[in-house]
Design a protein around this motif. Structure first.
Motif, PDB file in Angstrom:
ATOM      1  N   THR A  55    -102.002 -14.079 -28.556  1.00  0.00           N
ATOM      2  CA  THR A  55    -100.626 -14.374 -28.171  1.00  0.00           C
ATOM      3  C   THR A  55     -99.891 -13.076 -27.904  1.00  0.00           C
ATOM      4  O   THR A  55    -100.096 -12.093 -28.595  1.00  0.00           O
ATOM      5  N   VAL A  56     -99.018 -13.120 -26.923  1.00  0.00           N
ATOM      6  CA  VAL A  56     -98.173 -11.965 -26.631  1.00  0.00           C
ATOM      7  C   VAL A  56     -96.757 -12.323 -27.045  1.00  0.00           C
ATOM      8  O   VAL A  56     -96.237 -13.378 -26.691  1.00  0.00           O
ATOM      9  N   ALA A  57     -96.151 -11.427 -27.806  1.00  0.00           N
ATOM     10  CA  ALA A  57     -94.781 -11.672 -28.271  1.00  0.00           C
ATOM     11  C   ALA A  57     -93.825 -11.647 -27.091  1.00  0.00           C
ATOM     12  O   ALA A  57     -94.035 -10.971 -26.095  1.00  0.00           O
ATOM     13  N   ASP A  59     -90.663 -10.768 -24.796  1.00  0.00           N
ATOM     14  CA  ASP A  59     -89.930  -9.524 -24.552  1.00  0.00           C
ATOM     15  C   ASP A  59     -88.503  -9.612 -25.067  1.00  0.00           C
ATOM     16  O   ASP A  59     -87.819  -8.614 -25.201  1.00  0.00           O
ATOM     17  N   GLU A  99     -91.955 -11.459 -35.045  1.00  0.00           N
ATOM     18  CA  GLU A  99     -92.866 -12.110 -34.106  1.00  0.00           C
ATOM     19  C   GLU A  99     -94.289 -11.577 -34.215  1.00  0.00           C
ATOM     20  O   GLU A  99     -95.242 -12.356 -34.252  1.00  0.00           O
ATOM     21  N   THR A 100     -94.439 -10.258 -34.250  1.00  0.00           N
ATOM     22  CA  THR A 100     -95.795  -9.715 -34.318  1.00  0.00           C
ATOM     23  C   THR A 100     -96.445 -10.023 -35.660  1.00  0.00           C
ATOM     24  O   THR A 100     -97.654 -10.229 -35.724  1.00  0.00           O
ATOM     25  N   ILE A 103     -97.847 -13.398 -35.229  1.00  0.00           N
ATOM     26  CA  ILE A 103     -99.047 -13.365 -34.390  1.00  0.00           C
ATOM     27  C   ILE A 103    -100.229 -12.868 -35.214  1.00  0.00           C
ATOM     28  O   ILE A 103    -101.327 -13.423 -35.134  1.00  0.00           O
ATOM     29  N   VAL A 128    -103.801  -6.817 -32.446  1.00  0.00           N
ATOM     30  CA  VAL A 128    -102.611  -7.552 -32.005  1.00  0.00           C
ATOM     31  C   VAL A 128    -101.627  -6.594 -31.342  1.00  0.00           C
ATOM     32  O   VAL A 128    -101.110  -6.876 -30.253  1.00  0.00           O
ATOM     33  N   LEU A 129    -101.373  -5.457 -31.961  1.00  0.00           N
ATOM     34  CA  LEU A 129    -100.432  -4.487 -31.387  1.00  0.00           C
ATOM     35  C   LEU A 129    -100.915  -3.957 -30.042  1.00  0.00           C
ATOM     36  O   LEU A 129    -100.117  -3.679 -29.147  1.00  0.00           O
ATOM     37  N   TYR A 131    -102.307  -5.531 -27.718  1.00  0.00           N
ATOM     38  CA  TYR A 131    -101.993  -6.498 -26.666  1.00  0.00           C
ATOM     39  C   TYR A 131    -100.496  -6.744 -26.480  1.00  0.00           C
ATOM     40  O   TYR A 131    -100.109  -7.530 -25.627  1.00  0.00           O
ATOM     41  N   GLN A 132     -99.667  -6.092 -27.266  1.00  0.00           N
ATOM     42  CA  GLN A 132     -98.224  -6.333 -27.192  1.00  0.00           C
ATOM     43  C   GLN A 132     -97.545  -5.291 -26.309  1.00  0.00           C
ATOM     44  O   GLN A 132     -97.553  -4.107 -26.642  1.00  0.00           O
ATOM     45  N   ARG A 135     -95.079  -2.026 -27.500  1.00  0.00           N
ATOM     46  CA  ARG A 135     -95.361  -1.717 -28.908  1.00  0.00           C
ATOM     47  C   ARG A 135     -96.310  -0.519 -29.027  1.00  0.00           C
ATOM     48  O   ARG A 135     -97.033  -0.388 -30.005  1.00  0.00           O
TER      49      ARG A 135
END
Length: 155
Positions: A55-57, A59, A99-100, A103, A128-129, A131-132, A135
């Motif tokens: 998942t992408v948080a 914007d 949010e992150t 995720i 996860v980070l 892909y954000q 970040r």
């Protein structure tokens, strides 16, 4: 050889983190490569599905100022007190936002593991980070934490 999904993910992440593009090669090519390295087909498929479901948080910044996270029973079983404390620490120092963090928890729960240790959690946070969007500073900070721990173990 008894690998699990996290081992496949770590292999992929370490192998492709330094590539110019953030896109991984075609899944068929990855499957062949992973099988040649010795990973089991079931774990390969689970790992690729895990990545596909990243998942992408949003914007849009959240307007929440302070939140208290109450962990459900399944999360408590999978994440010990050290892992939960580490998530809180990462939130307090600004590496994770609400949010992150969610995720990360969703991705941890999606792993096929009964329990996640602190080192595995750190890798999940790092992935996860990665892909954000936006970040990059948090990713660099987390990358230093993860690789600093690895060097400490080696020395």
């Amino acid at each position: 050889m008894k690998e699990n999904v996290i081992d496949v993910l770590l292999y992929l992440f370490e192998t492709y983190i330094d590539t110019e593009e953030r896109n991984k090669p075609d899944n068929e090519i990855l499957e062949l490569e992973l099988e040649q390295v010795g990973f089991q087909e079931l774990e390969i498929h689970k790992a690729l599905e895990w990545l596909d479901n990243m998942t992408v948080a949003s914007d849009q910044p959240l307007k929440r100022h302070a939140t208290m996270r109450v962990f459900c029973d399944v999360e408590l079983e999978r994440l010990d007190v050290h892992c939960r404390g580490y998530l809180l620490f990462l939130e307090q120092v600004g590496v994770l936002d609400v949010e992150t963090r969610e995720i990360v928890l969703e991705r941890v729960m999606a792993l096929d593991a009964e329990e996640i240790d602190l080192d595995q959690l750190k890798w999940v946070v790092l992935m996860v980070l990665f892909y954000q969007p936006g970040r990059e500073v948090a990713f660099a900070w987390m990358e230093d934490l993860v690789f600093e721990d690895i060097e400490a173990v080696v020395h």
